[in-house]
Design a protein around this motif. Sequence first.
Motif, PDB file in Angstrom:
ATOM      1  N   LEU A  49       0.831  -1.238  -0.208  1.00  0.00           N
ATOM      2  CA  LEU A  49       0.137  -0.186  -0.018  1.00  0.00           C
ATOM      3  C   LEU A  49       0.774   1.170   0.039  1.00  0.00           C
ATOM      4  CD1 LEU A  49      -2.793  -0.990   2.624  1.00  0.00           C
ATOM      5  CD2 LEU A  49      -2.983  -0.788   0.284  1.00  0.00           C
ATOM      6  N   GLN A  50       0.369   2.034  -0.878  1.00  0.00           N
ATOM      7  CA  GLN A  50       1.149   3.639  -0.674  1.00  0.00           C
ATOM      8  C   GLN A  50       0.388   4.450   0.098  1.00  0.00           C
ATOM      9  OE1 GLN A  50       3.200   5.286  -3.849  1.00  0.00           O
ATOM     10  NE2 GLN A  50       4.435   3.374  -3.685  1.00  0.00           N
ATOM     11  N   ARG A  51       1.074   5.150   0.980  1.00  0.00           N
ATOM     12  CA  ARG A  51       0.407   6.240   1.632  1.00  0.00           C
ATOM     13  C   ARG A  51      -0.096   7.245   0.550  1.00  0.00           C
ATOM     14  NH1 ARG A  51       4.233   4.369   5.109  1.00  0.00           N
ATOM     15  NH2 ARG A  51       3.210   3.860   7.236  1.00  0.00           N
ATOM     16  N   THR A  52      -1.366   7.609   0.954  1.00  0.00           N
ATOM     17  CA  THR A  52      -2.044   8.789   0.525  1.00  0.00           C
ATOM     18  C   THR A  52      -2.946   9.512   1.318  1.00  0.00           C
ATOM     19  OG1 THR A  52      -4.165   7.560  -0.067  1.00  0.00           O
ATOM     20  CG2 THR A  52      -2.557   7.447  -1.898  1.00  0.00           C
ATOM     21  N   PRO A  53      -3.133  10.941   1.178  1.00  0.00           N
ATOM     22  CA  PRO A  53      -3.903  11.580   2.252  1.00  0.00           C
ATOM     23  C   PRO A  53      -5.386  10.763   2.312  1.00  0.00           C
ATOM     24  CG  PRO A  53      -3.000  13.067   0.341  1.00  0.00           C
ATOM     25  CD  PRO A  53      -2.866  11.447  -0.142  1.00  0.00           C
ATOM     26  N   GLU A  54      -5.768  10.095   1.645  1.00  0.00           N
ATOM     27  CA  GLU A  54      -7.158   9.461   1.638  1.00  0.00           C
ATOM     28  C   GLU A  54      -7.044   8.365   2.693  1.00  0.00           C
ATOM     29  OE1 GLU A  54      -7.185  12.139  -1.266  1.00  0.00           O
ATOM     30  OE2 GLU A  54      -6.160  10.089  -1.314  1.00  0.00           O
ATOM     31  N   ASN A  55      -5.800   7.355   2.615  1.00  0.00           N
ATOM     32  CA  ASN A  55      -5.671   6.342   3.513  1.00  0.00           C
ATOM     33  C   ASN A  55      -4.812   6.391   4.721  1.00  0.00           C
ATOM     34  OD1 ASN A  55      -3.018   5.939   2.609  1.00  0.00           O
ATOM     35  ND2 ASN A  55      -3.625   4.253   1.291  1.00  0.00           N
ATOM     36  N   THR A  56      -4.364   7.552   4.705  1.00  0.00           N
ATOM     37  CA  THR A  56      -3.430   7.686   5.966  1.00  0.00           C
ATOM     38  C   THR A  56      -3.740   8.818   6.962  1.00  0.00           C
ATOM     39  OG1 THR A  56      -1.559   7.596   4.545  1.00  0.00           O
ATOM     40  CG2 THR A  56      -0.948   8.492   6.460  1.00  0.00           C
ATOM     41  N   SER A  57      -3.852   8.404   8.319  1.00  0.00           N
ATOM     42  CA  SER A  57      -4.197   8.772   9.270  1.00  0.00           C
ATOM     43  C   SER A  57      -3.175  10.007   9.818  1.00  0.00           C
ATOM     44  CB  SER A  57      -4.357   8.210  10.738  1.00  0.00           C
ATOM     45  OG  SER A  57      -4.417   9.012  11.690  1.00  0.00           O
ATOM     46  N   LEU A  58      -3.686  11.337  10.233  1.00  0.00           N
ATOM     47  CA  LEU A  58      -2.766  12.309  10.692  1.00  0.00           C
ATOM     48  C   LEU A  58      -2.158  11.968  12.221  1.00  0.00           C
ATOM     49  CD1 LEU A  58      -4.748  15.555   9.458  1.00  0.00           C
ATOM     50  CD2 LEU A  58      -2.805  14.292   8.417  1.00  0.00           C
ATOM     51  N   THR A  59      -2.908  11.004  12.666  1.00  0.00           N
ATOM     52  CA  THR A  59      -2.366  10.678  14.204  1.00  0.00           C
ATOM     53  C   THR A  59      -1.590   9.579  14.303  1.00  0.00           C
ATOM     54  OG1 THR A  59      -4.785  11.301  14.819  1.00  0.00           O
ATOM     55  CG2 THR A  59      -3.442  10.082  16.358  1.00  0.00           C
ATOM     56  N   SER A  60      -0.282   9.952  14.827  1.00  0.00           N
ATOM     57  CA  SER A  60       0.846   8.939  14.946  1.00  0.00           C
ATOM     58  C   SER A  60       0.360   8.155  16.307  1.00  0.00           C
ATOM     59  CB  SER A  60       1.936   9.893  15.297  1.00  0.00           C
ATOM     60  OG  SER A  60       2.038  10.254  16.304  1.00  0.00           O
TER      61      SER A  60
END
Length: 93
Positions: free
Chosen positions: A66-77
């Motif tokens: 999976l490539q990280r995109t704004p749609e599938n990546t949370s902003l919360t670490s």
Amino acid sequence: MLEPEDLSCEDMAKILTEVLGTPIRYEQMALDSYKQLFLGMGYTEAMAQGMVDMDIAGADGIFDALQRTPENTSLTSSRHWAETVLKPAFDAI
């Protein structure tokens, strides 16, 4: 949702140790013990096996494609979550 960064189980244990101020270590369970854990919590046989199969797929790298995109990546670490959600709950016990 994907995390903003790739973390190993050891990385996560280190973060939790730092945030909670208590030693946390990762210990991999044998798959049969892992399945028995879920069965003991009332999971059906099929659901418990599904959890084992999902763990195997993760260990085999299914998420690496999976490539990280704004749609599938949370902003919360994980660290932020541990500091803002887990730590207060942990301290309340």
